[in-house]
Design a protein around this motif. Structure first.
Motif, PDB file in Angstrom:
ATOM      1  N   GLN A  77     -48.287 119.854  44.726  1.00 34.89           N
ATOM      2  CA  GLN A  77     -48.307 118.405  44.912  1.00 34.89           C
ATOM      3  C   GLN A  77     -47.191 117.987  45.869  1.00 34.89           C
ATOM      4  OE1 GLN A  77     -48.196 119.931  41.802  1.00 34.89           O
ATOM      5  NE2 GLN A  77     -49.134 118.604  40.283  1.00 34.89           N
ATOM      6  N   THR A  78     -47.468 116.952  46.647  1.00 33.76           N
ATOM      7  CA  THR A  78     -46.443 116.446  47.561  1.00 33.76           C
ATOM      8  C   THR A  78     -45.764 115.198  47.003  1.00 33.76           C
ATOM      9  OG1 THR A  78     -48.119 115.193  48.773  1.00 33.76           O
ATOM     10  CG2 THR A  78     -47.560 117.394  49.605  1.00 33.76           C
ATOM     11  N   GLU A  79     -46.378 114.551  46.000  1.00 33.53           N
ATOM     12  CA  GLU A  79     -45.762 113.395  45.360  1.00 33.53           C
ATOM     13  C   GLU A  79     -45.895 113.543  43.859  1.00 33.53           C
ATOM     14  OE1 GLU A  79     -47.136 109.578  46.648  1.00 33.53           O
ATOM     15  OE2 GLU A  79     -46.872 110.043  48.763  1.00 33.53           O
ATOM     16  N   ILE A  80     -44.799 113.269  43.160  1.00 34.81           N
ATOM     17  CA  ILE A  80     -44.817 113.287  41.698  1.00 34.81           C
ATOM     18  C   ILE A  80     -43.983 112.111  41.208  1.00 34.81           C
ATOM     19  CG2 ILE A  80     -45.095 115.785  41.506  1.00 34.81           C
ATOM     20  CD1 ILE A  80     -42.078 115.878  40.796  1.00 34.81           C
ATOM     21  N   SER A  84     -44.735 113.341  35.615  1.00 33.54           N
ATOM     22  CA  SER A  84     -45.760 114.304  36.019  1.00 33.54           C
ATOM     23  C   SER A  84     -45.216 115.725  36.058  1.00 33.54           C
ATOM     24  CB  SER A  84     -46.292 113.972  37.419  1.00 33.54           C
ATOM     25  OG  SER A  84     -46.883 112.700  37.427  1.00 33.54           O
TER      26      SER A  84
END
Length: 129
Positions: A77-80, A84
């Protein structure tokens, strides 16, 4: 280094013995391996009255030449957000020289609290509510 057929030796050419090892084996740079006595012979040439003595000796394990730089490919993932889970994968990496171990470090972050799901925060629209 292992049982046959996972480990074996064969003549690759008239002056080169190729050693095939199992996928998992324990040998390090600097270790030495030696041929088993009275095991490896060249092909006899009776027509020329040529017979060989058994090959003998050993060699120190050295680094590959050329030694390729490791290529690390990380996916995930590139955004959390703070709730998350995060999973990063480096299984597509290569030229690692074996099983790699990784150390992850957070160098910085961007707070998206006022920017949920990547939307641009617009204070003017918020003031109209």
């Amino acid at each position: 280094l292992g049982p046959y057929p996972e480990t074996n030796c064969k003549w690759a050419s008239d002056d080169l013995v190729q050693i095939s090892l199992p996928r998992v084996f324990d040998i390090q740079v600097g270790d030495q391996i030696f041929l088993k006595a009275d095991t490896i012979y060249t092909i006899p040439r009776p027509q020329d009255n040529e017979y060989s003595m058994a090959a003998q000796g050993g060699i120190a394990i050295s680094l590959p030449d050329p030694l390729e730089q490791p290529v690390v490919i990380v996916t995930g993932q590139t955004e959390i957000d703070e709730c998350s889970p995060l999973q990063l994968y480096a299984t597509d990496s290569y030229f690692l020289g074996g099983k790699a171990s990784y150390r992850w470090e957070l160098l910085g972050y961007t707070d998206l609290t006022n920017n949920p799901a990547g939307r641009i925060y617009n204070q003017t629209k918020m003031d109209l509510l």
